[in-house]
Design a protein around this motif. Structure first.
Motif, mmCIF file in Angstrom:
data_model
loop_
_atom_site.group_PDB
_atom_site.id
_atom_site.type_symbol
_atom_site.label_atom_id
_atom_site.label_comp_id
_atom_site.label_asym_id
_atom_site.label_seq_id
_atom_site.Cartn_x
_atom_site.Cartn_y
_atom_site.Cartn_z
ATOM 1 N N LEU A 174 -58.932 39.517 75.354
ATOM 2 C CA LEU A 174 -58.360 40.867 75.329
ATOM 3 C C LEU A 174 -58.923 41.673 74.163
ATOM 4 O O LEU A 174 -59.288 42.842 74.322
ATOM 5 N N THR A 175 -59.020 41.064 72.979
ATOM 6 C CA THR A 175 -59.555 41.795 71.831
ATOM 7 C C THR A 175 -61.040 42.093 72.002
ATOM 8 O O THR A 175 -61.516 43.142 71.566
ATOM 9 N N ILE A 176 -61.769 41.184 72.652
ATOM 10 C CA ILE A 176 -63.185 41.453 72.938
ATOM 11 C C ILE A 176 -63.302 42.623 73.896
ATOM 12 O O ILE A 176 -64.137 43.513 73.703
ATOM 13 N N GLN A 177 -62.444 42.659 74.914
ATOM 14 C CA GLN A 177 -62.454 43.783 75.849
ATOM 15 C C GLN A 177 -62.107 45.086 75.150
ATOM 16 O O GLN A 177 -62.718 46.117 75.392
ATOM 17 N N ASP A 178 -61.127 45.027 74.234
ATOM 18 C CA ASP A 178 -60.769 46.224 73.455
ATOM 19 C C ASP A 178 -61.982 46.734 72.679
ATOM 20 O O ASP A 178 -62.252 47.940 72.637
ATOM 21 N N THR A 179 -62.697 45.817 72.053
ATOM 22 C CA THR A 179 -63.886 46.195 71.280
ATOM 23 C C THR A 179 -64.933 46.831 72.170
ATOM 24 O O THR A 179 -65.503 47.879 71.834
ATOM 25 N N LEU A 180 -65.191 46.204 73.322
ATOM 26 C CA LEU A 180 -66.192 46.748 74.240
ATOM 27 C C LEU A 180 -65.778 48.108 74.797
ATOM 28 O O LEU A 180 -66.635 48.958 75.049
ATOM 29 N N ASP A 181 -64.486 48.316 74.964
ATOM 30 C CA ASP A 181 -64.021 49.631 75.425
ATOM 31 C C ASP A 181 -64.366 50.719 74.413
ATOM 32 O O ASP A 181 -64.629 51.859 74.780
ATOM 33 N N ILE A 182 -64.387 50.373 73.130
ATOM 34 C CA ILE A 182 -64.650 51.361 72.081
ATOM 35 C C ILE A 182 -66.140 51.532 71.819
ATOM 36 O O ILE A 182 -66.629 52.648 71.688
ATOM 37 N N VAL A 183 -66.898 50.444 71.722
ATOM 38 C CA VAL A 183 -68.304 50.541 71.319
ATOM 39 C C VAL A 183 -69.270 50.072 72.403
ATOM 40 O O VAL A 183 -70.477 50.018 72.175
ATOM 41 N N GLY A 184 -68.736 49.741 73.575
ATOM 42 C CA GLY A 184 -69.596 49.258 74.648
ATOM 43 C C GLY A 184 -70.404 50.374 75.281
ATOM 44 O O GLY A 184 -70.261 51.545 74.947
ATOM 45 N N GLY A 185 -71.254 49.996 76.181
ATOM 46 C CA GLY A 185 -72.097 50.961 76.858
ATOM 47 C C GLY A 185 -73.470 51.027 76.218
ATOM 48 O O GLY A 185 -73.763 50.353 75.234
#
Length: 129
Positions: free
Chosen positions: A20-31
């Protein structure tokens, strides 16, 4: 390696929280662009067009990415009262918390590129033999 050892932090409940925390991180800086923009802005503040040219990104996409970075407290936008009006972007102190991530990605990418190039050379050697 056991399934437990494959998780970053420990037991199944902790593994679920880690994902979940990895997904949170990717939601912010992913792409494709966010970490690239952050790495460019680490050199100092830039105007919108300078940043667009440096990143080779369209203004529409850049605007969207910068809005999201600003919303998450990683970038500040400053409108200068000049003629014409200029808008500058710079990193916030909070963005420094991503330094380890950026360095780790840089190192991984450098090693991966080296591996790919070595594999290409190896394949060419096999083809010419």
């Amino acid at each position: 390696m056991s399934k437990k050892d494959k998780c970053i932090v420990g037991n199944n409940d902790e593994c679920a929280k880690a994902r979940l925390t990895i997904q949170d991180t990717l939601d912010i800086v992913g792409g494709k662009w966010k970490l690239v923009l952050i790495s460019i802005l680490r050199e100092g503040k830039l105007r919108f067009r300078e940043l667009s040219r440096e990143a080779n990104i369209t203004p529409r996409i850049l605007s969207k990415e910068l809005q999201e970075l600003e919303m998450n407290g990683l970038v500040t936008r400053t409108v200068r009262n000049t003629k014409p009006v200029t808008v500058e972007y710079e990193l916030t102190p909070y963005s420094e918390t991503l330094s380890e991530v950026i360095i780790a990605l840089h190192n991984w990418g450098k090693n991966h590129r080296k591996r790919v190039l070595e594999n290409e050379l190896h394949v060419k050697d096999l083809q010419s033999a």
